[in-house]
Design a protein around this motif. Structure first.
Motif, PDB file in Angstrom:
ATOM      1  N   VAL A  96       2.738  -0.172  -2.198  1.00 17.55           N
ATOM      2  CA  VAL A  96       2.674   0.821  -1.036  1.00 17.55           C
ATOM      3  C   VAL A  96       1.421   1.194  -0.652  1.00 17.55           C
ATOM      4  O   VAL A  96       0.415   0.870  -1.164  1.00 17.55           O
ATOM      5  N   LEU A  97       1.453   1.565   0.612  1.00 14.76           N
ATOM      6  CA  LEU A  97       0.119   1.900   1.314  1.00 14.76           C
ATOM      7  C   LEU A  97      -0.320   3.421   1.091  1.00 14.76           C
ATOM      8  O   LEU A  97       0.686   4.031   1.554  1.00 14.76           O
ATOM      9  N   PHE A  98      -1.219   3.916   0.426  1.00 16.20           N
ATOM     10  CA  PHE A  98      -1.722   5.326   0.773  1.00 16.20           C
ATOM     11  C   PHE A  98      -2.998   5.384   1.853  1.00 16.20           C
ATOM     12  O   PHE A  98      -3.976   4.445   1.571  1.00 16.20           O
ATOM     13  N   TYR A 133      -4.888   1.288  -1.217  1.00 18.36           N
ATOM     14  CA  TYR A 133      -5.604   2.306  -0.254  1.00 18.36           C
ATOM     15  C   TYR A 133      -6.325   2.136   0.819  1.00 18.36           C
ATOM     16  O   TYR A 133      -7.100   1.056   0.682  1.00 18.36           O
ATOM     17  N   GLU A 134      -5.941   2.763   1.701  1.00 18.35           N
ATOM     18  CA  GLU A 134      -6.591   2.125   3.293  1.00 18.35           C
ATOM     19  C   GLU A 134      -7.356   3.268   3.771  1.00 18.35           C
ATOM     20  O   GLU A 134      -6.930   4.497   3.870  1.00 18.35           O
ATOM     21  N   ALA A 135      -8.520   2.960   4.214  1.00 13.28           N
ATOM     22  CA  ALA A 135      -9.310   4.219   4.906  1.00 13.28           C
ATOM     23  C   ALA A 135      -8.928   4.080   6.410  1.00 13.28           C
ATOM     24  O   ALA A 135      -8.907   3.095   7.317  1.00 13.28           O
ATOM     25  N   LEU A 164      -6.777  -3.444   3.791  1.00  9.52           N
ATOM     26  CA  LEU A 164      -7.728  -3.624   4.671  1.00  9.52           C
ATOM     27  C   LEU A 164      -7.072  -3.708   6.049  1.00  9.52           C
ATOM     28  O   LEU A 164      -5.868  -4.310   6.162  1.00  9.52           O
ATOM     29  N   ASP A 165      -7.555  -3.189   7.047  1.00  2.00           N
ATOM     30  CA  ASP A 165      -6.940  -2.846   8.401  1.00  2.00           C
ATOM     31  C   ASP A 165      -7.891  -3.282   9.300  1.00  2.00           C
ATOM     32  O   ASP A 165      -8.581  -2.453   9.660  1.00  2.00           O
ATOM     33  N   SER A 166      -7.725  -4.363  10.163  1.00  2.00           N
ATOM     34  CA  SER A 166      -8.828  -4.730  11.096  1.00  2.00           C
ATOM     35  C   SER A 166      -9.227  -3.589  12.121  1.00  2.00           C
ATOM     36  O   SER A 166     -10.209  -3.475  12.498  1.00  2.00           O
ATOM     37  N   PHE A 167      -8.189  -2.913  12.625  1.00  2.00           N
ATOM     38  CA  PHE A 167      -8.280  -1.790  13.708  1.00  2.00           C
ATOM     39  C   PHE A 167      -9.189  -1.063  13.048  1.00  2.00           C
ATOM     40  O   PHE A 167     -10.043  -0.368  13.469  1.00  2.00           O
ATOM     41  N   HIS A 168      -9.047  -0.451  12.029  1.00  2.00           N
ATOM     42  CA  HIS A 168     -10.036   0.742  11.170  1.00  2.00           C
ATOM     43  C   HIS A 168     -11.312   0.260  11.101  1.00  2.00           C
ATOM     44  O   HIS A 168     -12.351   1.106  11.104  1.00  2.00           O
ATOM     45  N   THR A 169     -11.361  -0.898  10.731  1.00  2.00           N
ATOM     46  CA  THR A 169     -12.945  -1.576  10.356  1.00  2.00           C
ATOM     47  C   THR A 169     -13.686  -1.589  11.753  1.00  2.00           C
ATOM     48  O   THR A 169     -14.881  -1.290  11.934  1.00  2.00           O
ATOM     49  N   VAL A 190      -3.371  -6.967   3.864  1.00  2.00           N
ATOM     50  CA  VAL A 190      -4.279  -6.976   4.801  1.00  2.00           C
ATOM     51  C   VAL A 190      -3.507  -6.822   6.084  1.00  2.00           C
ATOM     52  O   VAL A 190      -2.425  -7.594   6.492  1.00  2.00           O
ATOM     53  N   GLN A 191      -3.928  -5.738   6.831  1.00  2.00           N
ATOM     54  CA  GLN A 191      -2.966  -5.516   8.256  1.00  2.00           C
ATOM     55  C   GLN A 191      -4.075  -5.872   9.391  1.00  2.00           C
ATOM     56  O   GLN A 191      -5.236  -5.838   9.349  1.00  2.00           O
ATOM     57  N   LEU A 192      -3.291  -6.379  10.382  1.00  2.00           N
ATOM     58  CA  LEU A 192      -4.010  -7.087  11.621  1.00  2.00           C
ATOM     59  C   LEU A 192      -3.657  -6.397  13.040  1.00  2.00           C
ATOM     60  O   LEU A 192      -2.518  -6.192  12.927  1.00  2.00           O
ATOM     61  N   PHE A 209      -2.635   1.912  21.725  1.00  2.00           N
ATOM     62  CA  PHE A 209      -3.255   1.076  22.435  1.00  2.00           C
ATOM     63  C   PHE A 209      -3.548  -0.300  21.520  1.00  2.00           C
ATOM     64  O   PHE A 209      -4.124  -1.350  22.023  1.00  2.00           O
ATOM     65  N   ARG A 210      -3.209  -0.221  20.371  1.00  2.00           N
ATOM     66  CA  ARG A 210      -3.350  -1.620  19.604  1.00  2.00           C
ATOM     67  C   ARG A 210      -2.548  -2.627  20.133  1.00  2.00           C
ATOM     68  O   ARG A 210      -1.609  -2.313  20.800  1.00  2.00           O
ATOM     69  N   ASN A 211      -2.985  -3.736  19.961  1.00  2.00           N
ATOM     70  CA  ASN A 211      -2.163  -4.894  20.444  1.00  2.00           C
ATOM     71  C   ASN A 211      -2.193  -6.208  19.592  1.00  2.00           C
ATOM     72  O   ASN A 211      -2.996  -6.077  18.420  1.00  2.00           O
ATOM     73  N   LEU A 238       1.094  -7.924  10.757  1.00  2.00           N
ATOM     74  CA  LEU A 238       0.597  -7.416  11.730  1.00  2.00           C
ATOM     75  C   LEU A 238       1.129  -5.755  11.839  1.00  2.00           C
ATOM     76  O   LEU A 238       2.151  -5.615  11.296  1.00  2.00           O
ATOM     77  N   GLU A 239       0.172  -4.795  12.214  1.00  2.00           N
ATOM     78  CA  GLU A 239       0.621  -3.465  12.427  1.00  2.00           C
ATOM     79  C   GLU A 239       0.164  -2.944  13.558  1.00  2.00           C
ATOM     80  O   GLU A 239      -1.170  -2.535  13.895  1.00  2.00           O
ATOM     81  N   ILE A 240       0.878  -2.984  14.489  1.00  2.00           N
ATOM     82  CA  ILE A 240       0.512  -2.672  16.043  1.00  2.00           C
ATOM     83  C   ILE A 240       1.337  -1.451  16.407  1.00  2.00           C
ATOM     84  O   ILE A 240       2.563  -1.330  16.603  1.00  2.00           O
TER      85      ILE A 240
HETATM   86 MG   LIG Z   1      -2.916   0.220   8.895  1.00  2.00          MG
END
Ligand SMILES: [Mg+2]
Ligand SMILES: O=C(O)c1ccc(O)c(O)c1
Length: 628
Positions: A96-98, A133-135, A164-169, A190-192, A209-211, A238-240
């Motif tokens: 699960v993602l928190f 845990y995701e920031a 980890l999520d590329s968007f947030h970083t 890992v989410q991209l 606007f994510r893509n 992928l999380e778009i």
């Molecule tokens: Mg995410």
């Protein structure tokens, strides 16, 4: 490599999403809780339905506002977590993602959050559940993966890890190389996502606007290189969140997703030699050096009109096909084919679209590698029965079902003109048109990212910034995609309403792919004279346009008079000067453009677009085409 996509990325209801994701070939899904809640099935049924589609639930998400809460709120958060653990067990997933808290009463402090997660880890462990845990980039106290990692590190529990999520970083401009130091066994998922660089509120940017990786401007490759350098072998997902995708087709969004993921991971393994990416081998992006031919499907009277139109542009009929009803028209390095076959591929497109550009031939470094890469990325190879003496030219399906054929320097393919066509006259200089400068493809706005990805993932092509083209009746977005070396350029025009010139063309032609072709001259004034002599009639531009031009640019009187006489449009940028002449519309609203680039002008005359579109619409109305 386990590929995954969040259900939120794909439009439709949960059934439609799952079907599209499975058909595209993903291994698993992140189930977004909203998509589950909206479904009528019990948790068990939904879990079973997902597995029946051959998909694994790689992640359940999101759980919000857990850490840092005081007193009773804290107790409540733990109770809520237990309930979701129950749900996860029914669904059949253990991760699960928190996401970091945005709760107004959440307290800060790395140790406080670590304590919460350590306790949560104990409870999760009893159920065989793992918590990542995701920031969130807009988290109240935690908005940076480095802080999230520090919390996970201090929680020091085997059931607590980092997501980890590329968007947030990347959206926060955090150096992705900071990921390289994190032990891979503590990265649970890992989410991209990519995104276009636009200045706006992070949350709004992320939710709308994510893509797909490669469709935006973030360096998702560098992010994923860093992840893979840790030795991470978990799912790549992928999380778009994207408004265009919400209005798109589930099948094509899912298909693009897998294309983007495979293309990204192929890039990663080429750039990060230590990365272990188990994907089938594929050739790298292929270089495109030019346009080999443009093929029109047409019939009867329309074909005769097109042939005449080409004559007024300085083309000559130079060859006829040995077995098929194809004529070859040439000028400079440009080859145009008029295909009047009623039955084969061209005939079929004529039935649907009327006269249209059904096929574009590209000169590539290797035709075979192009098709191999395209196929590995999910494009559809094309073949139709050959007649006697016809060469099997490798091809794939492109925009709107049209074809892309590939020619290269190999002996069999380069001989196609001499072996398949009977030459009837030599090529002449005509009106001085030398080569195809660009092809303008028209599509609905929701499809634009898809076709950008298509070209940039297959070929060594890059995209330039999107420009807004103001049509009197709506906005058209224009995205240029250009081959390295500029031998092939394409503009993708996304229409939001059928009332724009691009939109009405699209509607009237039932989705014909190409609206205009631009030919390059090396002397626009000489070409203008020659065109006039050949009987060409330019799109008339109003005097107001020229009055404005002299106010904006220093243009000598005699030159301005010539430009006015020949309806030449003008633009200038830091690189150089630009001249364009538009034809009048033909067929179902297609047109040609003749242009000259001086110096290093790199645009397409966007400042002129509102005026030439207004002029084109005026012409169409005069021709009696009703205004929509
Ligand atoms: Mg995410
Ligand atoms: O926009 C959000 O709230 C949200 C939720 C879950 C995620 O994984 C995420 O990246 C963003």
């Amino acid at each position: 490599m386990k590929t995954s996509i969040a259900t939120v990325s794909v439009p439709g209801n949960l059934r439609e999403k799952l079907e599209a994701i499975s058909a595209a070939g993903f291994d698993g899904i992140e189930i977004f809780e909203q998509d589950f809640i909206a479904d009528e099935g019990s948790p068990r049924d939904v879990g079973q339905r997902i597995r029946d589609q051959g998909l694994e639930i790689t992640l359940f998400q999101p759980f919000r506002d857990f850490e840092g809460l005081p007193g009773a709120l804290r107790t409540k958060a733990f109770d809520r977590a237990e309930r979701k653990f129950d749900l996860m067990q029914e669904l059949g997933t253990d991760l699960v993602l928190f996401c970091s808290s945005v709760h107004s009463e959440a307290l800060g402090g790395i140790d406080r959050a670590a304590d919460d997660f350590r306790e949560l880890g104990e409870r999760a462990a009893k159920r065989g559940i793992r918590v990542g845990y995701e920031a969130l980039a807009w988290g109240r106290h935690v908005n940076d993966h480095r802080d999230a990692w520090e919390i996970v590190r201090r929680a020091d529990h085997p059931n607590i890890g980092l997501i980890l999520d590329s968007f947030h970083t990347l959206g926060r401009k955090i150096d992705p190389d900071t990921i390289r130091r994190i032990p891979s066994d503590k990265i649970f998922f890992v989410q991209l996502a990519d995104a276009p660089l636009i200045e706006m509120d992070l949350l709004y940017w992320s939710r709308h606007f994510r893509n797909m990786p490669g469709e935006g401007d973030l360096d998702v490759t560098a992010f994923m290189q860093a992840v893979m350098a840790t030795g991470y072998q978990g799912p790549v997902s992928l999380e778009i969140f994207n408004d265009q995708f919400r209005g798109g087709s589930p099948a094509s969004v899912a298909k693009d997703g897998l294309r983007s993921l495979v293309c990204l991971m192929d890039d990663v393994r080429r750039k990060e030699p230590g990365a272990q990416v188990d994907l089938p081998d594929m050739p790298e992006r292929v270089k495109v050096s030019g346009t080999a031919f443009i093929e029109f499907a047409s019939q009867g009277e329309e074909a005769r009109n097109l042939a005449h139109f080409l004559t007024t542009l300085g083309f000559q009929e130079t060859g006829q096909h040995i077995t098929k009803d194809l004529t070859l028209w040439q000028q400079g390095d440009i080859r145009i084919i008029i295909n009047q076959e009623a039955r084969d591929f061209a005939g079929t497109t004529y039935t649907v679209h009327g006269t249209n550009i059904c096929d574009i031939g590209l000169e590539v470094a290797s035709a075979e590698e192009t098709v191999a890469r395209a196929t590995a990325l999910g494009a559809e190879p094309f073949q139709q029965p050959l007649t006697e003496g016809q060469i099997d030219i490798p091809a794939i399906r492109g925009l709107g079902g049209s074809l892309l054929h590939f020619l290269d320097g190999s002996s069999s393919l380069s001989s196609v003109w001499s072996s398949e066509f009977r030459m009837i006259q030599p090529v002449s200089g005509g009106a001085g048109l030398k080569r195809v400068d660009h092809v303008a493809q028209t599509m609905s706005y929701t499809e634009m990212l898809s076709w950008t990805l298509f070209y940039t993932s297959l070929f060594r092509m890059g995209k330039s910034p999107m420009v807004d083209v103001i049509d009197p009746d709506g906005l058209v977005r224009s995205q240029a995609v250009e081959a390295d070396g500029q031998g092939f350029r394409i503009t993708l025009n996304g229409a939001e309403t059928h009332r724009t010139l691009a939109g009405s063309f699209l509607a009237d032609s039932f989705g014909a792919p190409v609206q205009h072709v631009a030919f390059a001259s090396e002397d626009i004034f000489a070409s203008a004279e020659a065109l006039e002599e050949a009987g060409f009639k330019a799109l008339p531009m109003p005097d107001n346009y020229y009055a404005d031009l002299v106010s904006r640019f220093d243009i000598a009187e005699d030159r301005l008079a010539l430009m006015k006489r020949h309806n030449i449009l003008y633009d200038r940028d830091a690189g150089g000067e630009f001249f364009q002449i538009y034809s009048r519309p033909f067929g179902g609203g297609m047109f040609f453009e003749v242009l000259e680039r001086r110096g290093n002008y790199s645009g397409y005359g966007a400042p002129n677009a509102p005026f030439r579109i207004a002029a084109q619409k005026r012409m169409l109305r005069q021709k009696g085409v009703p205004r929509k």
